[in-house]
Design an enzyme around this catalytic site. Structure first.
Site, PDB file in Angstrom:
ATOM      1  N   GLN A 237       0.832  -1.211   0.000  1.00 32.88           N
ATOM      2  CA  GLN A 237       0.000   0.000   0.000  1.00 32.88           C
ATOM      3  C   GLN A 237       0.865   1.259   0.000  1.00 32.88           C
ATOM      4  OE1 GLN A 237      -3.188  -1.976   2.984  1.00 32.88           O
ATOM      5  NE2 GLN A 237      -3.676   0.133   2.502  1.00 32.88           N
ATOM      6  N   ARG A 384      -9.656  -0.271   7.524  1.00 33.13           N
ATOM      7  CA  ARG A 384     -10.702   0.614   7.018  1.00 33.13           C
ATOM      8  C   ARG A 384     -11.096   1.715   7.994  1.00 33.13           C
ATOM      9  NH1 ARG A 384     -14.115  -1.106   2.042  1.00 33.13           N
ATOM     10  NH2 ARG A 384     -14.519   0.976   1.295  1.00 33.13           N
ATOM     11  N   CYS A 385     -10.089   2.351   8.532  1.00 37.65           N
ATOM     12  CA  CYS A 385     -10.335   3.541   9.329  1.00 37.65           C
ATOM     13  C   CYS A 385      -8.996   4.212   9.456  1.00 37.65           C
ATOM     14  CB  CYS A 385     -10.872   3.203  10.703  1.00 37.65           C
ATOM     15  SG  CYS A 385      -9.603   2.887  11.909  1.00 37.65           S
ATOM     16  N   GLU A 760     -13.090   5.167   4.210  1.00 36.94           N
ATOM     17  CA  GLU A 760     -13.132   4.550   5.530  1.00 36.94           C
ATOM     18  C   GLU A 760     -14.380   4.884   6.306  1.00 36.94           C
ATOM     19  OE1 GLU A 760      -9.695   6.573   6.919  1.00 36.94           O
ATOM     20  OE2 GLU A 760      -8.479   4.837   6.460  1.00 36.94           O
TER      21      GLU A 760
HETATM   22  N1  PCD Z   1     -13.759   9.640  -3.655  1.00 37.43           N
HETATM   23  C1  PCD Z   1     -14.615  10.467  -4.363  1.00 37.43           C
HETATM   24  N2  PCD Z   1     -15.003  11.669  -3.804  1.00 37.43           N
HETATM   25  C2  PCD Z   1     -14.567  12.007  -2.591  1.00 37.43           C
HETATM   26  C3  PCD Z   1     -13.715  11.163  -1.850  1.00 37.43           C
HETATM   27  C4  PCD Z   1     -13.319   9.983  -2.433  1.00 37.43           C
HETATM   28  O1  PCD Z   1     -15.045  10.131  -5.469  1.00 37.43           O
HETATM   29  N3  PCD Z   1     -14.934  13.176  -2.042  1.00 37.43           N
HETATM   30  C5  PCD Z   1     -13.297   8.372  -4.247  1.00 37.43           C
HETATM   31  C6  PCD Z   1     -11.788   8.447  -4.508  1.00 37.43           C
HETATM   32  O2  PCD Z   1     -11.470   9.004  -5.683  1.00 37.43           O
HETATM   33  C7  PCD Z   1     -11.357   6.995  -4.369  1.00 37.43           C
HETATM   34  C8  PCD Z   1     -12.332   6.456  -3.343  1.00 37.43           C
HETATM   35  O3  PCD Z   1     -13.502   7.316  -3.367  1.00 37.43           O
HETATM   36  O4  PCD Z   1     -11.553   6.340  -5.580  1.00 37.43           O
HETATM   37  C9  PCD Z   1     -11.701   6.390  -1.919  1.00 37.43           C
HETATM   38  O5  PCD Z   1     -11.093   7.627  -1.654  1.00 37.43           O
HETATM   39  P1  PCD Z   1     -10.404   7.983  -0.279  1.00 37.43           P
HETATM   40  O6  PCD Z   1     -11.404   8.039   0.807  1.00 37.43           O
HETATM   41  O7  PCD Z   1      -9.557   9.160  -0.492  1.00 37.43           O
HETATM   42  O8  PCD Z   1      -9.496   6.720   0.083  1.00 37.43           O
HETATM   43  P2  PCD Z   1      -8.160   6.207  -0.626  1.00 37.43           P
HETATM   44  O9  PCD Z   1      -6.995   6.804   0.083  1.00 37.43           O
HETATM   45  O10 PCD Z   1      -8.290   6.315  -2.065  1.00 37.43           O
HETATM   46  O11 PCD Z   1      -8.238   4.675  -0.290  1.00 37.43           O
HETATM   47  C10 PCD Z   1      -7.946   4.201   1.015  1.00 37.43           C
HETATM   48  C11 PCD Z   1      -9.209   3.610   1.625  1.00 37.43           C
HETATM   49  C12 PCD Z   1      -8.834   2.756   2.809  1.00 37.43           C
HETATM   50  S1  PCD Z   1      -7.851   3.411   3.946  1.00 37.43           S
HETATM   51  C13 PCD Z   1      -9.322   1.504   2.956  1.00 37.43           C
HETATM   52  S2  PCD Z   1      -8.886   0.624   4.298  1.00 37.43           S
HETATM   53  C14 PCD Z   1     -10.265   0.877   1.981  1.00 37.43           C
HETATM   54  C15 PCD Z   1     -10.962   2.000   1.161  1.00 37.43           C
HETATM   55  O12 PCD Z   1      -9.899   2.819   0.653  1.00 37.43           O
HETATM   56  N4  PCD Z   1      -9.548  -0.043   1.145  1.00 37.43           N
HETATM   57  C16 PCD Z   1     -10.160  -0.432  -0.035  1.00 37.43           C
HETATM   58  N5  PCD Z   1     -11.682   1.443   0.080  1.00 37.43           N
HETATM   59  C17 PCD Z   1     -11.247   0.305  -0.568  1.00 37.43           C
HETATM   60  N6  PCD Z   1     -11.867  -0.089  -1.672  1.00 37.43           N
HETATM   61  C18 PCD Z   1     -11.446  -1.189  -2.311  1.00 37.43           C
HETATM   62  N7  PCD Z   1     -12.120  -1.592  -3.417  1.00 37.43           N
HETATM   63  N8  PCD Z   1     -10.395  -1.926  -1.856  1.00 37.43           N
HETATM   64  C19 PCD Z   1      -9.735  -1.556  -0.755  1.00 37.43           C
HETATM   65  O13 PCD Z   1      -8.722  -2.255  -0.337  1.00 37.43           O
HETATM   66 MO1  PCD Z   1      -6.969   1.661   5.249  1.00 37.43          MO
HETATM   67  O14 PCD Z   1      -6.032   2.762   6.269  1.00 37.43           O
HETATM   68  O15 PCD Z   1      -5.792   0.926   4.321  1.00 37.43           O
HETATM   69  O16 PCD Z   1      -7.264   0.550   6.636  1.00 37.43           O
END
Ligand code: PCD
Length: 806
Positions: A237, A384-385, A760
């Site tokens: 990433q 996812r935060c 997120e």
């Molecule tokens: N957007 C729009 N408008 C606004 C904002 C935003 O349209 N106002 C869109 C953009 O362009 C991109 C999306 O929506 O396409 C997202 O963005 P953002 O919020 O800025 O974010 P980024 O930096 O691009 O990415 C990151 C995130 C995270 S952190 C996570 S866990 C998850 C989410 O992303 N992962 C994933 N989502 C998703 N989806 C998918 N399909 N796969 C994946 O793996 Mo961490 O810190 O790493 O825990």
């Protein structure tokens, strides 16, 4: 101009820029099975590496015998810590200022820990060879509970730290203690609590879980001994960070390392850190002179790569009789496992947990976080935060519910009463953040109206009566959640990873015929960056999104960037794209002025062209300007049309939202049914509404999983009980609820196009909505707090404990 000339609006529509639900360009290859993932990389002479892993959670290693494995035909090497030690690679630094064993050095500290790395001609030989490596273990007492880990006579887990009374984040108060991180004013908070009309207290546990991306982690390392260049393809990433770390660890100069993230099958924070598999593959390739591939299986991924959460949050919230919140106190015990390998900006050992005052105007607050070692896998990523924001949101949204119970007040009304008001932005929070913009009341009212909240409460009350009369065995829960996210790490002045400031970048090159390529320091894992970054640029430079190629993830070509996690791509790289676009436009304006023989101040921008002010029939389109940039000698200007921007955001962005879940619960079976899930998101300016909706569906589904069943569970001797998808809940379309999405649009005042992140948000807002629905269903029968995940058994147990089965 004649009638055929397209209007500005028509031309703008053709660009497919901001606000356009442009179809995802990457899906052409994904839907045809033509994606190119790490495991698709096949090279002549390529070897396969895999780990011998510890079956024990805590044990001393008496001996490792590799003879039988080495004797197996097709086995090329078996690496142990002893082989890595002379290279200084048997331990590696973590992103959190700790260090971690690459291969077990004297002892193992969690089940699944990497003990030896077997390199063979193919995966099958590898699997056989792993069985032939003989490891003699002596079991040691196991600690999986962070509170027990802090008892005076708890076993010493990290013998390498013996006698060290301070670590990367200050003093250590016990041999299994990592740090205490404090924010806010504890004395003032205690004072307010002592005088308060009402204080509600609760311990909120956010259990350990795992991002579990569909594609597990892996890499291919290829050391070319002829030209001295190391190429590393992997599920990264943050490819540039991996390059820098690889250079620092191996001593290979950075220009001789090329890191490539090809297509990635989901990241969710799991692919931010550096794993032993990468280090061992590189070493094995250097030693053997052949490319080496390492790909985890599902059990490896769940047992050994970065977990998420595992926060015990002890809270106190105070208020006046009529429900005005006066203070918040939060003490966290954070289980970090065997090594502190959390992926947070350096100065934030508990991430952005200090956003735990949420959407509320709370005058004083205190947060203390104790990091603790246990015999569990390392990690602590922001699944996812943005860096512990989901923990923060869950904590405050539970505390609000607990306070509402204590006050005997409706929880929706309590929220509205305490929201930060629209005219208070930019808002300075008690724990030190400056919220950029928000309009919580409007969003909240829209949400309550959309679900007809008042009618739901009436229905719920009737249901309780019917239940008491024995006419139904189903309860109705209304789960409320109003969250504030904090994304876009971040300002270089306070956010870095391993010393690298968290800016991001975009480089644009316009071709003579008016199409373009843009490269960014981020990397899509499914988010659709190739689609959306082109849209930002289309609106900025007046070239159709369809004529702009977006490239990410190759450190030989992309400008340095810190990667994609923490919903930072839009706030940071998205801003860099807009800024680079503006540089292109500024040069284009000078070119247009030259071509039109006017002063550049006499021109104005109109969608895809510069027009002469007051004489719109005189114009130069971007296509014409692009061509002229390459075939005219323009006084004072270099040929070509390129720009690069390294963007350091002045602040984070603060997306927010209002989520409501309506849930039916069967008291006798513990099963549930999500009747309705309404999600209103405000991510400022919306780039692609269709992609945003997809992001909300994905994030809400992960929230549903976490709240309702997903967990990384351990038994008392440290066995991972949920190491396969038979036990680890990953919802399929069968379990996934239906979502209704909605929005308000409050732009960020400091982001060039006003956009905030959104990826997120649905996890941050979704988890409390689902969990609060369960709690709310049982509220009339006296339930205050019950730990997630609310699987069938736990719901049944709540009902049983409340005496609803008799
Ligand atoms: N957007 C729009 N408008 C606004 C904002 C935003 O349209 N106002 C869109 C953009 O362009 C991109 C999306 O929506 O396409 C997202 O963005 P953002 O919020 O800025 O974010 P980024 O930096 O691009 O990415 C990151 C995130 C995270 S952190 C996570 S866990 C998850 C989410 O992303 N992962 C994933 N989502 C998703 N989806 C998918 N399909 N796969 C994946 O793996 Mo961490 O810190 O790493 O825990």
């Amino acid at each position: 101009m004649n009638d055929q000339t397209p209007t500005s609006v028509e031309r703008a529509t053709k660009l497919k820029g901001l606000g356009h639900s442009r179809k995802r360009v990457e899906d052409v290859r994904f839907t045809q099975g033509k994606g190119n993932y790490v495991d698709d990389i096949k090279m002549p002479g390529m070897l396969f590496g895999d780990f011998v892993r510890s079956p024990y959670a805590h044990a001393r290693i008496k001996s490792i015998n590799i003879d039988a494995a080495m004797a197996l035909p097709g086995v090329v090497a078996v690496l142990t810590a002893k082989d890595l030690e002379p290279l200084g690679l048997h331990w590696m630094p973590t992103l959190a200022g700790d260090k971690q064993m690459v291969l077990a050095d004297g002892k193992v500290l969690f089940q699944g820990q990497e003990v030896a790395f077997v390199v063979a001609d193919d995966r099958y030989i590898n699997a056989d060879a792993i069985d032939l490596v003989e490891v003699e273990y002596e079991e040691l007492p196991v600690v999986t509970d962070p509170f027990k880990a802090l008892e005076p006579d708890a076993p010493v887990l990290r013998e390498d730290l013996a006698g060290q009374t301070s670590g990367a984040h200050g003093a250590r108060k016990h041999h299994n203690h990592i740090f205490l991180w404090e924010v806010g004013d504890e004395a003032a908070t205690d004072e307010v609590m002592a005088d308060a009309d009402v204080v509600a207290e609760e311990t909120v546990y956010y259990h350990r879980t795992h991002p579990c991306p569909l594609e597990t982690c892996g890499c291919v390392a290829s050391m070319d001994k002829v030209n001295g260049k190391l190429t590393l393809w992997g599920t990264f990433q943050a490819p540039h960070v991996v390059r820098t770390v690889a250079s620092l660890l191996s001593g290979i100069e950075e220009h001789n390392i090329r890191v490539v993230s090809p297509d990635i099958g989901g990241g969710f924070g799991n692919k931010v850190g550096v794993y032993p598999g990468y280090v061992c593959s590189i070493v094995a390739s250097i030693v053997t002179g052949r490319p080496v591939k390492w790909i985890e299986d599902r059990m490896d991924n769940l047992m050994a790569t970065a977990f998420a959460r595992d926060y015990w949050m002890k809270g106190k919230i105070s208020a006046t009789k009529d429900g005005k919140i006066t203070g918040l106190h939060c003490q966290v015990t954070a289980d970090h496992g065997a090594f502190d390998a959390c992926a947070d900006p350096t100065k934030f050992p508990a991430g952005f947990m200090s956003i735990c005052t949420g959407s509320y105007d709370i005058p004083v607050a205190y947060l203390g976080v104790d990091g603790v070692y246990t015999n569990k896998a390392p990690g602590g990523v922001s699944y996812r935060c943005s860096f512990r924001v989901t923990e923060a949101a869950y904590f405050i949204e539970r505390m609000i519910e607990v306070l509402a119970i204590k006050l005997g007040m409706d929880a929706a009304e309590l929220r509205a009463k305490n929201f930060i008001k629209k005219d208070q932005f930019p808002y300075q929070s008690a724990l030190g953040w400056e919220y950029d913009s928000g309009d919580y009341h409007t969003a909240w009212e829209k949400a309550l109206k959309a679900v007809d909240y008042d009618a739901l409460r009436v229905e719920q009350a009737e249901r309780v009566e019917a239940f008491k009369r024995g006419e139904t065995r189903k309860l109705l829960g209304i789960g409320l959640s109003h969250f504030t996210e904090i994304v876009g790490a971040g300002p270089v002045k306070n956010c870095d990873i391993l010393g690298m400031g968290m800016f991001d970048s975009c480089e644009i090159r316009i071709h003579p015929t008016g199409s373009a390529i843009a490269r960014l320091g981020t990397i899509s894992q499914g988010q659709g960056h190739a689609t959306t970054f082109a849209q930002i640029l289309a609106s900025e430079i007046g070239i159709s999104a369809d004529s702009i190629t977006i490239e990410e993830g190759d450190t030989d070509t992309a400008p340095y960037g810190l990667g994609t996690y923490g919903s930072r791509s839009t706030p940071v790289a998205g801003a860099a794209a807009a800024m680079a676009g503006r540089k292109i436009r500024a040069k284009a304006q000078m070119t247009a002025a030259y071509l039109l023989e006017v002063h550049d101040g006499d021109l104005e921008w109109d969608v895809d062209r510069f027009i002469v002010k007051g004489a719109p029939e005189q114009f130069k389109t971007m296509t014409e300007i692009a061509y002229a940039s390459y075939n005219q000698a323009i006084p004072g200007l270099e040929p070509g049309l390129e720009a690069v921007s390294y963007y350091d955001p002045p602040n984070m962005t603060y997306p927010f939202g209002a989520y409501i879940c309506v849930m039916e619960i069967d008291v006798d079976t513990g099963t549930h049914e999500v009747r309705r899930f309404y999600a209103l998101d405000d991510c400022g300016t919306r780039i692609n509404p269709m992609i945003i909706e997809g992001q909300v569906h994905g994030g809400a589904t992960e929230a549903y999983a976490i709240a309702m069943g997903q967990e990384l569970a351990y038994d008392e001797i440290g066995n991972v009980k949920t190491g396969t998808l038979m036990d680890f809940f990953l919802p399929t379309s069968w379990e996934t609820p239906t979502y209704e999405t909605d929005f308000t649009e409050t732009p960020s005042p400091h982001h060039p196009i006003g956009a905030k992140g959104v990826g997120e948000s649905p996890n941050v807002g979704g988890v409390p909505a689902f969990s609060n629905a369960v709690h709310d269903a049982f509220r009339p029968f006296g339930l205050k707090q019950s730990h997630m995940p609310h699987d069938q058994w736990r719901i049944w147990k709540i009902a049983n404990d409340l005496g609803l089965h008799s």
